[in-house]
Design an enzyme around this catalytic site. Structure first.
Site, short mmCIF file in Angstrom:
data_model
loop_
_atom_site.label_atom_id
_atom_site.label_comp_id
_atom_site.label_asym_id
_atom_site.label_seq_id
_atom_site.Cartn_x
_atom_site.Cartn_y
_atom_site.Cartn_z
N SER A 78 0.85 -1.18 0.00
CA SER A 78 0.00 0.00 0.00
C SER A 78 0.89 1.24 0.00
O SER A 78 1.69 1.43 0.91
CB SER A 78 -0.89 -0.03 1.26
OG SER A 78 -1.55 1.20 1.42
N LYS A 106 -1.36 -1.01 -4.28
CA LYS A 106 -2.50 -0.18 -3.85
C LYS A 106 -2.00 1.25 -3.68
O LYS A 106 -0.97 1.49 -3.05
CB LYS A 106 -3.05 -0.74 -2.53
CG LYS A 106 -3.93 0.20 -1.73
CD LYS A 106 -4.64 -0.57 -0.62
CE LYS A 106 -4.70 0.21 0.67
NZ LYS A 106 -5.38 -0.56 1.75
N LYS A 126 -2.99 5.21 -2.59
CA LYS A 126 -3.92 6.10 -1.90
C LYS A 126 -4.33 7.22 -2.84
O LYS A 126 -3.49 7.76 -3.58
CB LYS A 126 -3.25 6.68 -0.65
CG LYS A 126 -2.90 5.65 0.40
CD LYS A 126 -4.15 5.09 1.09
CE LYS A 126 -3.77 4.08 2.16
NZ LYS A 126 -4.96 3.56 2.88
N GLU A 131 -11.19 1.04 -2.87
CA GLU A 131 -11.42 0.78 -1.45
C GLU A 131 -11.98 2.01 -0.76
O GLU A 131 -11.46 3.12 -0.93
CB GLU A 131 -10.07 0.37 -0.82
CG GLU A 131 -10.16 -0.03 0.65
CD GLU A 131 -8.81 -0.56 1.17
OE1 GLU A 131 -7.95 -0.97 0.36
OE2 GLU A 131 -8.62 -0.56 2.39
N ASP A 158 -13.56 -1.04 3.85
CA ASP A 158 -12.56 -1.16 4.91
C ASP A 158 -13.18 -0.54 6.18
O ASP A 158 -13.80 -1.25 6.98
CB ASP A 158 -11.27 -0.44 4.45
CG ASP A 158 -10.17 -0.37 5.51
OD1 ASP A 158 -10.41 -0.80 6.65
OD2 ASP A 158 -9.07 0.14 5.22
N LYS A 198 -9.48 -6.67 8.44
CA LYS A 198 -8.35 -6.41 9.33
C LYS A 198 -8.78 -6.93 10.70
O LYS A 198 -9.69 -6.35 11.30
CB LYS A 198 -8.06 -4.91 9.42
CG LYS A 198 -7.65 -4.27 8.10
CD LYS A 198 -7.49 -2.76 8.26
CE LYS A 198 -7.05 -2.11 6.95
NZ LYS A 198 -7.04 -0.63 7.03
N GLY A 233 -3.90 -4.05 6.33
CA GLY A 233 -2.92 -3.79 7.38
C GLY A 233 -3.13 -2.42 8.00
O GLY A 233 -3.88 -1.60 7.46
O1 OSB Z 1 -6.79 2.25 4.75
O2 OSB Z 1 -5.85 0.36 4.54
C1 OSB Z 1 -5.87 1.50 5.02
C2 OSB Z 1 -2.65 2.15 6.96
C3 OSB Z 1 -3.15 2.81 8.07
C4 OSB Z 1 -4.49 3.05 8.14
C5 OSB Z 1 -5.35 2.64 7.12
C6 OSB Z 1 -4.86 1.97 6.02
C7 OSB Z 1 -3.47 1.75 5.93
C8 OSB Z 1 -2.83 1.14 4.77
C9 OSB Z 1 -1.46 0.51 4.99
O3 OSB Z 1 -3.29 1.16 3.67
C10 OSB Z 1 -1.51 -0.97 5.01
C11 OSB Z 1 -0.24 -1.55 5.58
O4 OSB Z 1 0.71 -1.70 4.80
O5 OSB Z 1 -0.19 -1.84 6.78
MG MG Z 2 -8.14 1.15 3.54
#
Ligand code: OSB
Ligand code: MG
Length: 368
Positions: free
Chosen positions: A135, A161, A163, A213, A238, A262, A290
């Protein structure tokens, strides 16, 4: 299993790179670890609550408070049949599932160690290797983003992924497509859009994304259902899924075609398994997300991702992608996008307690 003693610890752990999402950024993590002692063994869990209430209303400090004041005192001395039952005495506590999950997951590790089996086996996992992705946070420029993607693809990650937020979305993703072609690509908006942004979101529909997402509000199901009916691209939820009941609601309303599970967000591994089972029955794909965890939380996520319904690579990256040095040994590594699940008892990695105690911000001990 008897819950004889619980230890709470908080340590600071700096991310190698600051991680930015639509709601803000984070560089220095505050990691809360929970150790539960019983039957001559110790199980470890990690609380995924963030430092501020942007992703969830829970934070490092609310989780510590709820654990220390209500959850731990209620379960100390109890003798649950299994980890799946450890939270029964705190059913009355509304929400606070990140706090609850930290204890529940530690209890799963304890139970697996007591039974001398890997956590993966206790959970009913179907495989010993898991395909993983990465991510990538918001980057200031497309060039910075391209450089990250290139590095992660070279390393072998099986899913990229990215953002997104308004203004860093359609054009940026189209540029990624032009540059990298047909890579397994998805976007995560962390609730940065509203249904009134439909035209902007429709622009993403031609990019061949694996999924989008959490595009809409963190607690929404209805607008996501409406949006999903307008988009060919699957929506993945999520933030909206905080419990088994939330998952049931989302499935009933067709709010999404994919769920990011998660365990630290949904109250633990037992809830995760139930959501996984419900999704499998409904033909909805799941994958393991994660929360920038240390090796402790990562080990739990990896064990969960061995269940048969986890068909999409998880956000379970290597230790070195997050930390200069992880707090478990061995650190998590992968080869060609595949991570081997440790085969020792429980989470299968050793927690470096000496180092943790040397960098401690606070510690609380509870004995039955
Ligand atoms: O939205 O999935 C998410 C990290 C912190 C809070 C929310 C998210 C995330 C990530 C990172 O996308 C996922 C990871 O590599 O732990
Ligand atoms: Mg997310």
């Amino acid at each position: 299993m008897r819950i004889e003693r619980v230890e709470l610890r908080e340590i600071p752990l700096a991310l190698r790179d600051r991680f930015e999402i639509s709601s803000g950024w984070r560089h220095d993590r505050r990691i809360v670890l929970l150790a539960v002692y019983g039957d001559g063994h110790v199980g470890w869990g990690e609380c995924v609550a963030a430092e501020d209430p942007s992703y969830s209303y829970e934070t490092t400090d609310t989780a510590w408070h709820i654990l220390a004041t209500f959850i731990i005192p209620a379960v100390l001395g109890s003798e649950p049949d299994s980890a799946a039952d450890v939270l029964a005495p705190v059913d009355w506590i509304r929400g606070h599932r990140m706090a609850k999950a930290a204890l529940e997951m530690a209890a799963w590790d304890l139970e697996a160690k007591t039974k001398d089996v890997p956590l993966r086996v206790l959970l009913g996992g179907a495989r010993e290797e898991v395909a993983v992705g990465v991510s990538i946070g918001l980057q200031a420029t497309d060039d910075a983003l391209f450089a990250k993607i290139e590095g992660h693809l070279e390393r072998g990650y099986r899913k990229i992924k990215i953002k997104i937020k308004p203004g860093r979305d359609g054009e940026m993703l189209a540029a990624v497509r032009r540059r990298f072609g047909d890579i397994p690509l998805m976007a995560d908006a962390n609730s940065a859009y509203r249904l009134t942004d439909l035209p902007r979101l429709m622009e993403l529909d031609d990019l061949g994304l694996l999924m989008i997402e959490q595009p809409l509000a963190y607690d929404d199901y209805l607008d996501h259902a409406e949006l999903q009916s307008r988009l060919a691209t699957p929506i993945c939820l999520d933030e909206s899924i905080r419990s088994v009941d939330d998952a049931q609601l989302a499935l009933k309303l067709s709010s999404c075609r994919i769920i990011n599970i998660k365990p630290g967000r949904v109250g633990g591994l037992a809830s995760s398994k139930r959501i996984h089972d419900l999704c499998q029955e409904a033909g909805v794909a799941v994958w393991c997300g994660g929360m920038l965890e240390s090796g402790v939380g990562r080990a739990h996520n990896l064990a969960l991702a061995t269940l048969s319904g986890f068909t999409i690579p998880g956000d379970i990256s290597e230790s070195r992608r997050y930390w200069e040095r992880d707090i478990v040994e061995p650190e998590f590594e992968m080869s060609d996008g595949i991570m081997r699940v440790p085969d020792g008892p429980g989470i299968g990695v050793a927690v470096d307690q000496e180092r943790i105690d040397a960098m401690l911000d606070r510690k609380d001990v509870f004995s039955a």
